[in-house]
Structures are given as C-alpha cells and as structure tokens.
Design a protein around this motif. Structure first.
Motif, short mmCIF file in Angstrom:
data_model
loop_
_atom_site.label_atom_id
_atom_site.label_comp_id
_atom_site.label_asym_id
_atom_site.label_seq_id
_atom_site.Cartn_x
_atom_site.Cartn_y
_atom_site.Cartn_z
N TYR A 1 0.84 -1.19 0.00
CA TYR A 1 0.00 0.00 0.00
C TYR A 1 0.88 1.25 0.00
N ILE B 1 1.01 4.05 1.59
CA ILE B 1 0.60 4.82 2.77
C ILE B 1 1.48 4.39 3.94
N LYS C 1 -0.26 6.74 9.24
CA LYS C 1 -1.46 7.18 8.56
C LYS C 1 -2.55 6.13 8.60
#
Length: 358
Positions: free
Chosen positions: A335, A337, A341
C-alpha cells in the motif's frame, strides 16, 4: 490359324517368349488373343505383311497382311510346362483356336535372413529383420510374421551388389535386399517367450520362399516411481512432480491427476542413467525420466492425493500415488501509505462508529 512360337528368351530385364503366326478368315480377322493355361495374357499385333501366305491362300480379305505377333512376359508365370492357346476371331463372329505347349525354365528362388540370428535372446522392443531374396521373375513382396501372424511387409529394393555378384542373372538382383523393424514386445505378454519369426518372399510369378528364425524374447515388467514430492510431505508453493517410468514396449503417455482429477500429461524422456543401471535391458531406459509442473494455488489447504498413470505402447497401465499436505498460502499486498497514517484512519473509523446512535 497356324501359329509359330519362339522359345523363352531374355529381353533386357524381362524373361519372355514370343509368338508369331498368321490367320485368315473369309470376312477378315477382327482380333487375335493369346492365353496361357486358359488365362488371357494379351492381344496380338495384327496386320503384319505375309505375302507368302497370300500367294498360297489367295482370295482372303487382307490376306497379304495376315501376320500377327506378340511377346508374353513370364514374370508372373511359374517354371514348367504350360499350354499356350491362340484364338483368331473373324469379323463374322467365327473363331479358330491353335494350341501349343511350351516349357519355361527359371533359376531357383533364393533367400537369406541375415538378422536376427536364430536362437538369439533379446529384451529390446524392436526386432530388426535384414536379408535378401532372389526370384528369376523379380520379387513382388516380402512378408514378415510373428508366431504365424502377419505383422508387416516390405517391397525390398535395397541395393545388394554383393548378392548380385554371387548369384548373377536374377531380375533386379542388384536391389535384392530387404529390411523391416517392428515392436514385438507390444504384441507379447510379460515374461520369457520362445517366438518364431517367419519371412516369406513372394515372386512376381507367385512362387514363395520361406525362412524361419527362432528367438527368445524377454519382456520385462513395467515400472514406475515418483521421486518428488514424497508421501506425507508438506507443500507451500507450486512444485515439480518428478520420477521415472519403464515399459519394455515403450511409453505411450504418463498423466498426472490430483484427487482423481486430470491435471495434464508429464514430459517424458529425461536423462536417467541411474535407472538404466539399476534396471538394465529396457529400450531407452537411460531416457526414462518424467516431470510435470503442478500449480497448487487452486487447491484447498489440507491433504491431497497426487497420482501418476503410465500407459505403455502395449496398453498396460501402472499407477503410483503420494499423499501430500497443502498449506494455506499467505498473500502479501503493498500500500502507498505510512503505518502512522493507516493507524489514524483506523482510529477515526472507530470513533465514527462509537458516536452512531442505533
């Protein structure tokens, strides 16, 4: 219908005899047919000039061209005495017949089977037959039998100048060789068997010559093994199923099944010198390896049965199975991210649900 005939003569590469004569009919001669032993052979060429006959028997239609002639090949006629009949047919439907006897002389037919050697022993699937055959009329076909059953034939035609030199004068003697190979073990049961190879050379004159060879044929039992995976092993990823298979008559196919569901056919012919040493005598035993790439991603976690079936060219089937355990495979995703977060998103989602009235 007087008729004259010449004695059998060698014409180029044919053995033949000539027939010549004359025929008269008040209505004219329509055709002249030649028979040997009451079997039709040819129509004679008519219209040959015979002024001498016209002078002796004047007044006949086309008497000056009453001659006829033809040549009869004896390639398909046996040696010995034969009846030659000449029929002359007139335009008015009448006919005359003239009979004469001839004697055809031919060289004796000969044949040699050079391989296999009589009383030899073999474990190989193919029996290779080589030799030569001679017939004064030429060879029509060479037939091959296993225990009285026809397994094949050959037209011969292999160059054998040595045979032609040793036995000169035979039609096509320079090309008197023959060769034939067949899979005998495909036709025989497991075990040691005494078999008879019969070779029959048939000449164009119908005369045959036969040679028998007695052989001892050993048909070894079929064998199959799965090297990998081993039974009770655990599988976490796609694997290669490997092993080896032997059949005296040769391999038709090896197929792979999982839980009785066909997955595909293994690649056969991999190098396995170790198997050839351990089990000598099999045809191409040094190339008995098999392999198959098995995709296990669609298999449920747990125990599964992998089965290998091998079918030989003789139709015999042998199977081997192993039970393996397939573990669940973890899937990893990437991912774009950060972990902080992601945690913040999760906490925010949790807060929303806690403030919802139901």
């Amino acid at each position: 219908t007087p008729c004259e005939h010449s004695f059998p003569t060698r014409r180029s590469s044919d053995l033949s005899f000539g027939i010549k004569g004359w025929s008269l009919n008040s209505s004219g001669v329509k055709q002249v047919k030649v028979y040997v032993d009451n079997v039709y052979r040819a129509n004679a060429t008519r219209g040959l000039v015979r002024s001498d006959i016209n002078r002796v028997y004047p007044g006949y239609v086309n008497g000056s061209k009453s001659g006829f002639a033809c040549t009869i090949s004896v390639n398909n006629i046996n040696a010995g005495s034969h009846l030659v009949s000449v029929y002359s047919y007139g335009n008015n439907g009448t006919y005359q017949r003239y009979n004469t006897n001839i004697k055809i002389n031919k060289k004796a037919s000969k044949m040699a089977v050079e391989t296999p050697i009589s009383n030899s022993t073999t474990t190989q699937k193919n029996i290779n037959i080589n030799g030569w055959a001679l017939n004064d009329s030429g060879i029509r076909v060479v037939q091959f039998y296993l225990n009285g059953k026809l397994v094949g034939s050959s037209l011969g035609g292999i160059q054998r100048s040595d045979v032609d030199s040793a036995y000169p004068g035979y039609l096509n003697g320079k090309y008197s060789g023959f060769s034939y190979s067949f899979n005998a073990l495909r036709l025989l049961p497991i075990g040691t068997k005494n078999v008879v190879i019969k070779v029959v050379a048939i000449g164009k004159d119908g005369k045959s010559t036969t040679v028998n060879r007695n052989l001892i044929v050993k048909k070894l039992p079929e064998r199959l093994n799965i090297d990998t995976p081993t039974t009770n092993s655990t599988i976490k990823n796609n694997i290669v199923i490997s092993g080896w298979a032997l059949n005296s008559s040769g391999i038709n196919f090896t197929k792979i099944s999982v839980d009785n569901i066909l997955k595909g056919y293994a690649i056969y012919g991999g190098s396995r010198n170790d198997i050839n040493v351990a089990y000598p005598g099999y045809t191409n035993g040094d190339k008995s390896g098999l392999s198959y790439q098995l995709d296990v991603t669609k298999l449920m976690p747990g125990n599964h049965t992998i089965r290998v079936d091998m079918v030989g060219l003789d139709g015999r089937l042998i199977s081997k199975s192993v039970v393996v355990k397939v573990e669940a495979m973890l899937e990893y995703h990437s991912y774009n991210i950060t972990l902080d977060k992601m945690v913040s998103i999760q906490l925010a989602s949790s807060s929303v649900y806690q403030n919802t009235n139901t």
